[in-house]
Design an enzyme around this catalytic site. Structure first.
Site, PDB file in Angstrom:
ATOM      1  N   CYS A   1      32.671  81.581  20.023  1.00 38.98           N
ATOM      2  CA  CYS A   1      32.379  80.157  19.822  1.00 38.98           C
ATOM      3  C   CYS A   1      31.641  79.580  21.035  1.00 38.98           C
ATOM      4  O   CYS A   1      32.094  79.713  22.187  1.00 38.98           O
ATOM      5  CB  CYS A   1      33.671  79.391  19.570  1.00 38.98           C
ATOM      6  SG  CYS A   1      33.465  77.595  19.520  1.00 38.98           S
ATOM      7  N   TYR A   2      30.544  78.908  20.790  1.00 45.51           N
ATOM      8  CA  TYR A   2      29.754  78.295  21.862  1.00 45.51           C
ATOM      9  C   TYR A   2      30.562  77.236  22.599  1.00 45.51           C
ATOM     10  O   TYR A   2      30.563  77.182  23.839  1.00 45.51           O
ATOM     11  CB  TYR A   2      28.482  77.688  21.274  1.00 45.51           C
ATOM     12  CG  TYR A   2      27.706  76.821  22.244  1.00 45.51           C
ATOM     13  CD1 TYR A   2      26.914  77.383  23.239  1.00 45.51           C
ATOM     14  CD2 TYR A   2      27.787  75.431  22.161  1.00 45.51           C
ATOM     15  CE1 TYR A   2      26.215  76.586  24.128  1.00 45.51           C
ATOM     16  CE2 TYR A   2      27.089  74.631  23.049  1.00 45.51           C
ATOM     17  CZ  TYR A   2      26.302  75.202  24.028  1.00 45.51           C
ATOM     18  OH  TYR A   2      25.614  74.404  24.909  1.00 45.51           O
TER      19      TYR A   2
END
Length: 491
Positions: free
Chosen positions: A176-177
């Protein structure tokens, strides 16, 4: 032959010297005549009742015309949908149309309630206000200071949650960014809090982290659907009811180190320093923190309310949405049960009965999807399933004509529905595509003329009287003829 005027005296007519008498069939009483009179009277009453019923009945004319809605007129959509596997924390109602309208996360006319997998509500309304927008997703200068937070798993989570009055957990996913943006500030905050509130000496607060790609069951147990999700587990408010387990909240504040440290300071402000004293805080002294909301108690959500849309083709979309979280498509399940999905002003039961009385073939499809369920089993084969409904809407308008003017009584919207399950690489959503028809059904209630009713009544009375007289005369003359034949007289 020319006849002079005459007069009647005692039933005898004197005309030009000739004496005329009333026919005997009109002056002689008979059993057959009495019976015929009774039958004629009953026939009059029956025909009068039929004519009266026809006069009181509603006469309608149905036609199909171009929709007469004014330009810019809005259409109301009422809905009540239950999602057993979509959390209220991220559930969003969006509206778009072909004219470019695009409204996201409508909250003013939409209400959400947490439900369990059996669709039973588990509490009051969830998140009555909008979730604050996160502007700082991490520190501007990302410096990694080592792991300061505790790695939590299914094996040690409960022990930490029972040991510390406040446990703040970062549920994240390595891909996940936003989770990667948060990681440096989260570890720096954990180190600062560890120095200020030593877990061994102070023991009031500790920060932890859970990798949801490794601890799938633990994240599912806490209803994690978006990453990163920061949860605050407090100990004490439900000690008696749930054997000391934490109740918990979600943190929606800024994610830089300064904001996180300030938030942690507020969580321990009213907790005694002694490690073994439970934090039975006085709730009356607590201040409302807009960055903190109750976390969902269950994984399901019931969404109800209404939206107003333009009368052009468009869509109502329900999905998991957040500008500061990422979602794993394989973990999002949008199975749902439809309690209501209707267009236009909701009609009362009395109005629906009146509509069906006037037009029996209408009123049966105003809520076509009600009672339908669309369920997707959670698994690799059925993952990433978007459910789409395609609805075609037809407007029906009921008017009454009075003095050559139309008076609108009511209007109703009925629709046809076709649904499909589509596999996608994106986060699954539920789409209700609607398309209003350019045509409408016009039902006109036509009044009946009272003069026409009176004319028909007079015609019934006169007609029955005339027919009964003819029948009586035929019957009487036939009897006389039979009697003469029996007596052997010559005709």
């Amino acid at each position: 032959m020319r006849l002079a005027a005459g007069v009647w005296v005692n039933g005898v007519c004197f005309v030009s010297g000739r004496i005329g008498k009333i026919p005997r069939d009109l002056t002689e009483a008979s059993l057959s005549g009495a019976g015929l009179s009774i039958v004629a009277a009953l026939a009059m009453v029956f025909l009068f009742g039929m004519e009266l019923s026809n006069y009181l009945a509603v006469n309608t004319a149905t036609s199909v015309i171009v929709d007469r809605s004014a330009d810019g007129e809005f259409l109301r959509i009422d809905f009540n949908l239950s999602f057993p596997a979509l959390s209220c924390e991220f559930a969003s109602v969006d509206v778009s149309d072909v004219l470019g309208t695009n409204r996201l996360n409508i909250t003013k006319t939409v209400r959400k309630y947490s439900i369990d997998r059996n669709l039973v509500p588990t509490g009051s309304e969830f998140h009555p206000g909008p979730i604050p927008t996160v502007n700082k997703h991490g520190d501007d200068v990302e410096e990694y200071h080592g792991d300061g937070s505790v790695v939590l798993s299914s094996r040690n989570f409960d022990s930490y949650s029972h040991q510390y009055p406040v446990l703040v957990v970062n549920f994240y996913a390595p891909w996940c960014y936003w989770s990667n943006r948060l990681k440096p500030s989260w570890e720096k905050t954990a180190n600062i809090i560890r120095e200020r509130y030593d877990p061994e000496m102070d023991g009031r607060i500790i920060l932890g982290k859970v990798d949801c790609t490794e601890e799938v069951d633990l994240c599912r147990r806490n209803h994690i659907q978006g990453y990163p999700s920061i949860r605050i587990f407090r100990k004490g408010s439900d000690v008696k009811e749930n054997q000391g387990h934490h109740d918990h909240e979600s943190y929606y504040g800024e994610r830089d180190t300064e904001s996180l440290v300030a938030a942690m300071e507020t969580y321990v402000a009213n907790i005694p320093k002694e490690v073994h004293v439970l934090a039975l805080e006085n709730k009356s002294n607590k201040t409302v923190d807009p960055a903190k909301r109750p976390a969902p108690l269950t994984s399901g959500c019931r969404i109800e309310g209404f939206v107003r849309v333009k009368k052009v083709p468009g869509s109502v979309v329900i999905s998991a949405r957040s500008g500061s979280h990422s979602f794993d498509p394989s973990q999002i399940n949008v199975s749902h049960y439809v309690t209501q999905f209707s267009f236009g002003t909701r009609l009362s039961s009395k109005m629906l009965n009146e509509l069906k009385r006037l037009t029996p073939y209408l009123g049966g499809h105003h809520d076509r999807l009600a009672g339908q369920s669309y369920l997707v089993k959670h698994g690799d084969v059925d993952a990433n399933v978007t459910i789409e409904h395609y609805l075609q809407i037809v407007k029906t308008e009921l008017v009454k004509v009075r003095s050559s003017k139309e008076l609108k009584l009511l209007e109703e919207y009925e629709y046809t529905a076709h649904s499909s399950l589509v596999h996608s690489f994106y986060v699954p959503v539920v789409k209700f595509h609607f398309e209003p028809s350019p045509m409408q059904v016009l039902v006109t209630e036509l009044p009946r003329s009272f003069s026409h009713f009176i004319t028909n009544v007079c015609a019934i009375i006169g007609g029955v009287f005339t027919v009964s007289g003819i029948l009586d005369s035929i019957f009487h003359n036939t009897l006389r003829l039979v009697k003469k034949v029996e007596l052997g007289k010559n005709i």
